[in-house]
Design a protein around this motif. Structure first.
Motif, short mmCIF file in Angstrom:
data_model
loop_
_atom_site.label_atom_id
_atom_site.label_comp_id
_atom_site.label_asym_id
_atom_site.label_seq_id
_atom_site.Cartn_x
_atom_site.Cartn_y
_atom_site.Cartn_z
N ILE A 90 0.85 -1.19 0.00
CA ILE A 90 0.00 0.00 0.00
C ILE A 90 0.88 1.23 0.00
O ILE A 90 1.83 1.33 0.77
CB ILE A 90 -0.92 0.02 1.24
N SER A 91 0.55 2.15 -0.89
CA SER A 91 1.18 3.47 -0.85
C SER A 91 0.09 4.47 -1.19
O SER A 91 -0.42 4.49 -2.30
CB SER A 91 2.36 3.57 -1.82
N GLY A 92 -0.32 5.22 -0.22
CA GLY A 92 -1.41 6.17 -0.43
C GLY A 92 -2.76 5.56 -0.08
O GLY A 92 -2.85 4.58 0.66
N THR A 93 -3.80 6.14 -0.66
CA THR A 93 -5.16 5.68 -0.35
C THR A 93 -5.82 4.92 -1.49
O THR A 93 -6.98 4.55 -1.38
CB THR A 93 -6.04 6.89 0.02
N ASP A 94 -5.08 4.68 -2.57
CA ASP A 94 -5.61 3.94 -3.72
C ASP A 94 -4.62 2.85 -4.12
O ASP A 94 -3.43 2.96 -3.87
CB ASP A 94 -5.82 4.86 -4.93
N ALA A 95 -5.12 1.82 -4.78
CA ALA A 95 -4.30 0.76 -5.36
C ALA A 95 -4.95 0.35 -6.67
O ALA A 95 -6.16 0.54 -6.86
CB ALA A 95 -4.18 -0.43 -4.41
N SER A 96 -4.17 -0.21 -7.57
CA SER A 96 -4.70 -0.66 -8.87
C SER A 96 -4.21 -2.06 -9.19
O SER A 96 -3.08 -2.42 -8.86
CB SER A 96 -4.26 0.29 -9.98
N PHE A 97 -5.08 -2.81 -9.85
CA PHE A 97 -4.75 -4.17 -10.28
C PHE A 97 -5.21 -4.33 -11.72
O PHE A 97 -6.22 -3.77 -12.12
CB PHE A 97 -5.47 -5.21 -9.41
#
Length: 168
Positions: A90-97
């Motif tokens: 996790i880095s920040g408040t969003d993640a992408s896949f």
């Protein structure tokens, strides 16, 4: 002696000539590559299911995103039953896949914020999750986890953008 001197000069001039011809060949090759259309080498984007995870509360642990093909094991037994699982720091408040190589069909996605990295959604003694979770199609938790059909979506084989907000 004169023969040796002459033969050395001949070898040197032959090597020089070969080197010059090779340089000319490389130059011509480089120029011809510049004339090729630039889109001839462009890579096309493969069809995929792109999932954006929002509302991550903190940077502790990892985000795990699993795609299911059926209701078997959905949503909490993703390690055993989900054919594709992705995990990211996790880095920040969003993640992408990005799930590629997915055949057209019906799927459901479950996401957990695995704070302690134990590979499961932790719950308290009443069974209420103590870590973040989210599901495709806006499926919500009521008195129990949503069913596969609640989180189900149809994928046609093209590019699909999904957004899943985590609940805590």
């Amino acid at each position: 002696m004169l023969f040796k001197f002459f033969s050395r000069n001949t070898e040197h001039s032959e090597n020089s000539q070969i080197s010059r011809k090779f340089s000319q060949l490389l130059f011509c090759l480089a120029i011809s590559l510049l004339w090729l259309p630039s889109n001839g080498f462009a890579q096309t984007k493969c069809p995929a299911i792109n999932v954006k995870i929002q509302n991550i509360s903190n940077n502790t642990g990892v985000i795990a995103c699993a795609i299911f093909e059926s209701g078997e094991g959905f949503p909490n037994k993703f390690l055993q039953f989900a054919p594709k699982i992705m995990i990211t720091q996790i880095s920040g408040t969003d993640a992408s896949f990005e799930f590629s190589d997915i055949l057209p069909g019906k799927y459901a996605i479950a996401v957990i914020h695995d704070k302690n990295r134990n590979g499961e959604l932790d719950t308290n003694f009443l069974g209420i999750p103590t870590e973040g979770y989210g599901f495709s199609s806006g499926a919500e938790v009521t008195l129990s986890a949503p069913s596969f059909s609640d989180a189900e979506f149809t994928y046609d084989g093209g590019n699909l953008q999904l957004s899943i907000a985590l609940s805590y």
